[in-house]
Design a protein around this motif. Sequence first.
Motif, PDB file in Angstrom:
ATOM      1  N   VAL A  41       9.480   5.133  -1.641  1.00 48.46           N
ATOM      2  CA  VAL A  41       9.821   4.000  -2.805  1.00 48.46           C
ATOM      3  C   VAL A  41       9.671   5.380  -4.204  1.00 48.46           C
ATOM      4  O   VAL A  41       9.284   5.855  -4.299  1.00 48.46           O
ATOM      5  CB  VAL A  41       8.088   3.988  -3.019  1.00 48.46           C
ATOM      6  CG1 VAL A  41       7.243   2.800  -4.184  1.00 48.46           C
ATOM      7  CG2 VAL A  41       8.193   3.549  -1.790  1.00 48.46           C
ATOM      8  N   LYS A  42      10.330   4.851  -5.491  1.00 50.72           N
ATOM      9  CA  LYS A  42      10.987   5.397  -6.523  1.00 50.72           C
ATOM     10  C   LYS A  42       9.834   4.897  -7.751  1.00 50.72           C
ATOM     11  O   LYS A  42       9.766   5.794  -7.902  1.00 50.72           O
ATOM     12  CB  LYS A  42      12.386   5.388  -6.390  1.00 50.72           C
ATOM     13  CG  LYS A  42      12.948   5.448  -7.506  1.00 50.72           C
ATOM     14  CD  LYS A  42      14.433   4.966  -7.393  1.00 50.72           C
ATOM     15  CE  LYS A  42      15.308   6.574  -8.597  1.00 50.72           C
ATOM     16  NZ  LYS A  42      16.518   5.768  -8.344  1.00 50.72           N
ATOM     17  N   GLU A  43       9.802   3.640  -7.687  1.00 52.78           N
ATOM     18  CA  GLU A  43       8.715   3.258  -8.964  1.00 52.78           C
ATOM     19  C   GLU A  43       7.802   2.399  -9.188  1.00 52.78           C
ATOM     20  O   GLU A  43       7.729   1.180  -7.988  1.00 52.78           O
ATOM     21  CB  GLU A  43       9.864   3.088  -9.992  1.00 52.78           C
ATOM     22  CG  GLU A  43       9.092   2.611 -12.333  1.00 52.78           C
ATOM     23  CD  GLU A  43      10.184   2.673 -12.601  1.00 52.78           C
ATOM     24  OE1 GLU A  43       9.380   2.932 -13.865  1.00 52.78           O
ATOM     25  OE2 GLU A  43      11.498   1.742 -11.913  1.00 52.78           O
ATOM     26  N   ILE A  44       7.180   2.355 -10.002  1.00 47.80           N
ATOM     27  CA  ILE A  44       6.073   1.076  -8.873  1.00 47.80           C
ATOM     28  C   ILE A  44       5.337   0.411 -10.294  1.00 47.80           C
ATOM     29  O   ILE A  44       4.634   1.755 -11.563  1.00 47.80           O
ATOM     30  CB  ILE A  44       4.537   1.285  -7.930  1.00 47.80           C
ATOM     31  CG1 ILE A  44       5.098   1.446  -7.323  1.00 47.80           C
ATOM     32  CG2 ILE A  44       4.060  -0.369  -8.039  1.00 47.80           C
ATOM     33  CD1 ILE A  44       3.906   2.397  -6.112  1.00 47.80           C
ATOM     34  N   LYS A  45       5.824  -0.704 -10.955  1.00 49.49           N
ATOM     35  CA  LYS A  45       5.109  -1.180 -12.472  1.00 49.49           C
ATOM     36  C   LYS A  45       4.354  -2.451 -12.252  1.00 49.49           C
ATOM     37  O   LYS A  45       4.325  -3.621 -10.916  1.00 49.49           O
ATOM     38  CB  LYS A  45       6.454  -1.271 -13.210  1.00 49.49           C
ATOM     39  CG  LYS A  45       7.342  -0.314 -13.425  1.00 49.49           C
ATOM     40  CD  LYS A  45       8.385  -0.852 -14.320  1.00 49.49           C
ATOM     41  CE  LYS A  45       8.888  -0.330 -14.907  1.00 49.49           C
ATOM     42  NZ  LYS A  45      10.747  -0.409 -16.085  1.00 49.49           N
ATOM     43  N   ALA A  46       3.061  -3.198 -13.187  1.00 51.83           N
ATOM     44  CA  ALA A  46       2.713  -4.358 -13.051  1.00 51.83           C
ATOM     45  C   ALA A  46       3.511  -4.891 -13.486  1.00 51.83           C
ATOM     46  O   ALA A  46       4.257  -5.485 -14.363  1.00 51.83           O
ATOM     47  CB  ALA A  46       1.261  -3.506 -13.963  1.00 51.83           C
TER      48      ALA A  46
ATOM     49  N   ASP B  52       0.560  -1.301  -0.143  1.00 48.90           N
ATOM     50  CA  ASP B  52       0.027   0.071  -0.127  1.00 48.90           C
ATOM     51  C   ASP B  52       1.185   1.465   0.189  1.00 48.90           C
ATOM     52  O   ASP B  52       0.576   2.128  -0.171  1.00 48.90           O
ATOM     53  CB  ASP B  52      -1.233  -0.197   1.111  1.00 48.90           C
ATOM     54  CG  ASP B  52      -1.912  -1.243   1.312  1.00 48.90           C
ATOM     55  OD1 ASP B  52      -2.906  -1.842  -0.006  1.00 48.90           O
ATOM     56  OD2 ASP B  52      -2.055  -1.471   1.978  1.00 48.90           O
ATOM     57  N   LYS B  53       1.674   1.130  -0.118  1.00 50.59           N
ATOM     58  CA  LYS B  53       3.187   2.519  -0.082  1.00 50.59           C
ATOM     59  C   LYS B  53       3.137   3.026  -1.581  1.00 50.59           C
ATOM     60  O   LYS B  53       2.713   2.260  -2.312  1.00 50.59           O
ATOM     61  CB  LYS B  53       4.500   2.263   0.030  1.00 50.59           C
ATOM     62  CG  LYS B  53       4.401   1.665   1.728  1.00 50.59           C
ATOM     63  CD  LYS B  53       3.929   2.451   2.564  1.00 50.59           C
ATOM     64  CE  LYS B  53       4.515   2.025   4.127  1.00 50.59           C
ATOM     65  NZ  LYS B  53       3.241   1.009   4.367  1.00 50.59           N
ATOM     66  N   LYS B  54       2.886   4.078  -1.714  1.00 48.85           N
ATOM     67  CA  LYS B  54       2.441   5.176  -2.897  1.00 48.85           C
ATOM     68  C   LYS B  54       4.635   5.543  -3.419  1.00 48.85           C
ATOM     69  O   LYS B  54       5.384   5.148  -2.769  1.00 48.85           O
ATOM     70  CB  LYS B  54       1.868   6.172  -2.544  1.00 48.85           C
ATOM     71  CG  LYS B  54       0.305   5.638  -2.782  1.00 48.85           C
ATOM     72  CD  LYS B  54      -1.241   6.844  -2.392  1.00 48.85           C
ATOM     73  CE  LYS B  54      -1.925   6.352  -1.649  1.00 48.85           C
ATOM     74  NZ  LYS B  54      -2.824   7.653  -1.664  1.00 48.85           N
ATOM     75  N   ILE B  55       4.358   5.859  -4.577  1.00 50.54           N
ATOM     76  CA  ILE B  55       5.536   6.584  -5.290  1.00 50.54           C
ATOM     77  C   ILE B  55       6.220   7.666  -4.016  1.00 50.54           C
ATOM     78  O   ILE B  55       5.047   8.823  -4.087  1.00 50.54           O
ATOM     79  CB  ILE B  55       5.680   7.070  -6.434  1.00 50.54           C
ATOM     80  CG1 ILE B  55       5.097   5.550  -6.970  1.00 50.54           C
ATOM     81  CG2 ILE B  55       6.755   7.529  -6.792  1.00 50.54           C
ATOM     82  CD1 ILE B  55       5.473   5.981  -9.318  1.00 50.54           C
ATOM     83  N   GLY B  56       7.159   7.999  -4.247  1.00 51.16           N
ATOM     84  CA  GLY B  56       7.600   8.902  -2.983  1.00 51.16           C
ATOM     85  C   GLY B  56       7.422   8.989  -1.085  1.00 51.16           C
ATOM     86  O   GLY B  56       7.914   9.832  -0.765  1.00 51.16           O
ATOM     87  N   GLU B  57       6.568   8.088  -0.739  1.00 49.49           N
ATOM     88  CA  GLU B  57       6.489   7.708   0.224  1.00 49.49           C
ATOM     89  C   GLU B  57       7.929   6.533   1.079  1.00 49.49           C
ATOM     90  O   GLU B  57       8.191   6.193   0.680  1.00 49.49           O
ATOM     91  CB  GLU B  57       5.625   7.169   0.721  1.00 49.49           C
ATOM     92  CG  GLU B  57       4.636   6.681   1.923  1.00 49.49           C
ATOM     93  CD  GLU B  57       4.006   5.912   1.486  1.00 49.49           C
ATOM     94  OE1 GLU B  57       3.159   5.447   3.194  1.00 49.49           O
ATOM     95  OE2 GLU B  57       2.843   6.006   0.977  1.00 49.49           O
ATOM     96  N   ARG B  58       8.147   6.869   1.756  1.00 47.68           N
ATOM     97  CA  ARG B  58       9.113   6.326   2.679  1.00 47.68           C
ATOM     98  C   ARG B  58       8.342   5.566   3.689  1.00 47.68           C
ATOM     99  O   ARG B  58       7.814   5.903   4.100  1.00 47.68           O
ATOM    100  CB  ARG B  58       9.837   8.227   3.312  1.00 47.68           C
ATOM    101  CG  ARG B  58      11.092   7.102   4.221  1.00 47.68           C
ATOM    102  CD  ARG B  58      12.267   8.127   4.595  1.00 47.68           C
ATOM    103  NE  ARG B  58      13.538   7.537   4.871  1.00 47.68           N
ATOM    104  CZ  ARG B  58      14.369   8.577   5.396  1.00 47.68           C
ATOM    105  NH1 ARG B  58      14.483  10.103   5.010  1.00 47.68           N
ATOM    106  NH2 ARG B  58      15.484   7.809   6.380  1.00 47.68           N
ATOM    107  N   VAL B  59       9.776   4.376   4.160  1.00 41.17           N
ATOM    108  CA  VAL B  59       9.101   3.237   4.525  1.00 41.17           C
ATOM    109  C   VAL B  59       9.992   3.349   5.828  1.00 41.17           C
ATOM    110  O   VAL B  59      11.605   2.942   5.196  1.00 41.17           O
ATOM    111  CB  VAL B  59       8.191   2.854   4.175  1.00 41.17           C
ATOM    112  CG1 VAL B  59       9.014   1.528   3.050  1.00 41.17           C
ATOM    113  CG2 VAL B  59       7.679   1.082   4.639  1.00 41.17           C
ATOM    114  N   ALA B  60       9.903   2.885   7.134  1.00 43.47           N
ATOM    115  CA  ALA B  60      11.221   2.363   7.823  1.00 43.47           C
ATOM    116  C   ALA B  60      10.913   1.523   8.588  1.00 43.47           C
ATOM    117  O   ALA B  60       9.387   1.367   9.101  1.00 43.47           O
ATOM    118  CB  ALA B  60      11.846   3.038   8.667  1.00 43.47           C
TER     119      ALA B  60
END
Length: 900
Positions: free
Chosen positions: A892-897, A872-880
């Motif tokens: 998150v830098k890029e999401i592809k199908a 559920d994290k979106k592009i640009g979102e930081r996750v630790a």
Amino acid sequence: MADENLVTQVQSMLKEETWTRAAISNYTKNNLTELADIVEKSREAGCADEVQQICDEHLAHTKDSIIALYLSGMVSLGKGALDNSALENLVDIFQKNHKENIVVYLCETILADDPNNKFALRTLADCLRADNSDKVWDLYEKIVKLDFEEADLAKLLAEHAEAANDTETAIDYYKKAHLRYITAKNMNAVKETWSRLVELIPEEIDFFMLAKRKIAKTISEERSAVLMQELYTWYKDNKKWDTSIDILKQILEIDQHDTWARKELVDCYRGKYEGRAHLEDYIRSSNLSQSFRNVFEAINDFEKHIAFDAKSYVFHRSWGVGIIRSVEDDTLKINFGKKYGVRSMSLKMAVSALQPLAKDHIWVLKATKKREDLAKEVKSDKTQALKTIIKSFDNSCDLKRIKAELVPAVLTPGEWTSWNSAAKKILESNPQFGVDTNDVNMYTVRDHDVSKDIKLANEFKAQKQFFPRVDMFLRFIEDDETDKSGETFNEMLSYFIGFVKSVSHINEQVVASFLTVQKVNMLVPSSAYQIKFTFKELYDKIEEPRKMYLSLKDTKNTTLREDFIKNVKLLPDWDKQYVRLFPTVLNRAMLTSLINAGKTDMVRRLAADSFDNFKDNRQAVLFFFRECKDDDWFKNAGIAYEKQLIALINIVELTFREISNHVNTTENKKINKAAIDLLFTDDTLISYMLENNEDTVKRMYTLVADIADLDPAKKAQLRNRILEKYPDFKFQASEEKSSMQQRGMLVTAKMLEEKKAQEEQIRTVEIPKNAEEIGEARSQGDLKENAEYKAAREHQHFLNERLTKLQEELSRAVVFDPTTITTAFISFSTTATLHNNDSNEDETYTILGPWESDPDNNIISYMSPFGNALMDKKIGERVAFTINDHNYDYTVKEIKATKP
């Protein structure tokens, strides 16, 4: 205004026809098509009744008016009226003037509105027969099915089928024709069809016995005896002596002085007992061939004497059961067992002192079999035990006698209790058993397959529930082999008449009985019963017609609900009652009838009211949305499409709530599923949402999101599609984190098939093979020191554990729908490029399920701690996050199908 113009037009046409008298020879189908258009317009304008009234008044003084006959007849037909005299007169006019093409057109028009119209079917059949059209045979079949008195066409169909080598169909129609000819007392046709059936199915003795009884009752006993002679000849020629003797006895019951039958009876006895030493002596001593002695007394003496032959069983009241060892001259030697030994007795004394017993008589079985063996047979096959005991006593026996024969000689009192309960059910329901006509407590066994009359009558008596009885009665009525003039029919009919004779309270049994008797009056006019009240009077007393409709329980053989609606159509205010009943009946034909009668506005209001009050009309809402949304009348009903969708969403929420509260659970589950399917199948809901602005999306999605029990996958599907169009769309916090909160375990279709194959391989190949290995190792002995046995058992444990785990996972597996892939955030079947904030390097991970997981190749399960942290994290979102004391920090830098 349109209706006034139409009425004026009809009046002008009638006036013009009156003065010009257009020649009938000039009439074409086009003229009638124009009249059909007027009928249709009158229905739409709501003036059909007025048009009919004008035409009927015109016919009072101009009876051959083609316009008036057509308009009045078609309007009447459309209303379901039983009087079609106007159309029949119209057809007759064109027939007399040899306008066959118009006759055919009229018949087809009538049948389009009334497929079972006998007049139109017969008339059209005559036209097709004149043209040598093969289509006529289909019409004949329908006529024969509808008209229970039609015999000639049944015979014609039989001959047609026989010519086509379809013997089975030919026999069926010959039977129909034969029984109908009997009812019509057409003896010449009866004799002809009887002879043909004797040639085709002589072995079906029960059919001929049924026909014989009907002929004896309807025409005469003497005629039935003459026909039986023809059947007898076949049985004698084929040396079927028992049936031959039975037929001759029936003939002699009609005329004891029939010298032919008596002579034939002697011949049959000679054939049956050929080789018996004393056969001729017994024929002579019984005076069987002598006309001066009563034939049945002679038969009784002969059969008693012939029974005293070597190896036959007998019973003496003091010595019990014995077996005849030999017969020399007039002396019998009989062994009565150890207690009474062998006794000698003259034939004359034996006839008076001994009772002949069949070898399967219950007394013989008790005397010759071990108790435990006989008890086992009696308990394992109760039907056969009952037959044996009842036949042992002249085929007439009550339960008291049955108990006396079994307890305590065969069964204990305790065993009898359970055996007796089962036996009673068999005697009541099994058509092979009947009741003595002179004593309802005495049971009999039928030698032949039971006739349809008796079979259905027995079922009727055995059945205690009302609606199954309706089913059985209608099966009786619609079967050509049953006698609609006999006592069996009258008794069943009387059962239903009892409900409508004296009515103090209207319930479903009274209504169903009214409809059943009404059907009898139509199908069997000779047995018509005049009910003292009309359907209108009955209907007016029904407090809740919708509930009454539902309480009428139909089977595959009954049409109670359909008949109920047909009667409602004949009420003066049928249109209002149709509207009242429709939310329960849900029959499109009702809407069509209303629209054809010019009641379109009523239909529109009905639909609008249903959506306004969806709580009480939930089934109607589903029907209108599913069946009528493309109809012009519905489009003009003023029900906004969004309002329709909201009603469906509210029905989903309402049914979930009632299911939770255990209210009408079964029905609510059906409605719930149907409403969800309408909303989500073919993307109905989401398509509407995305075709409109973001406010509409938010409004509609909020309604769906508020349904707590709705499958999260449905909500996720909506969210994914919404985010594709509106990437920045803001859901509630709880919603944004739930894209994968689906029931079960997500898997790809390919991996599911692989796992299924693995499960089948283990279950059907590896485990059976392992069992063989264990068996072979065990056969080597000394299991403590048997290494092969231990290894095989360990492998067995491994296989069972693996199979159990696979089956558990398969039970939870949910195939991922590739069409729901979204790249708006990290989710199943996406590949994410993450920037490692600690190492300042990019890492790529593909998110799939546990079965597809391959960490060495960066394929991560969405159910693993690592995968779950990324979901559920979106592009640009930081996750630790931290896993096993290891800290991770990504952006998150890029999401592809990813194609699953």
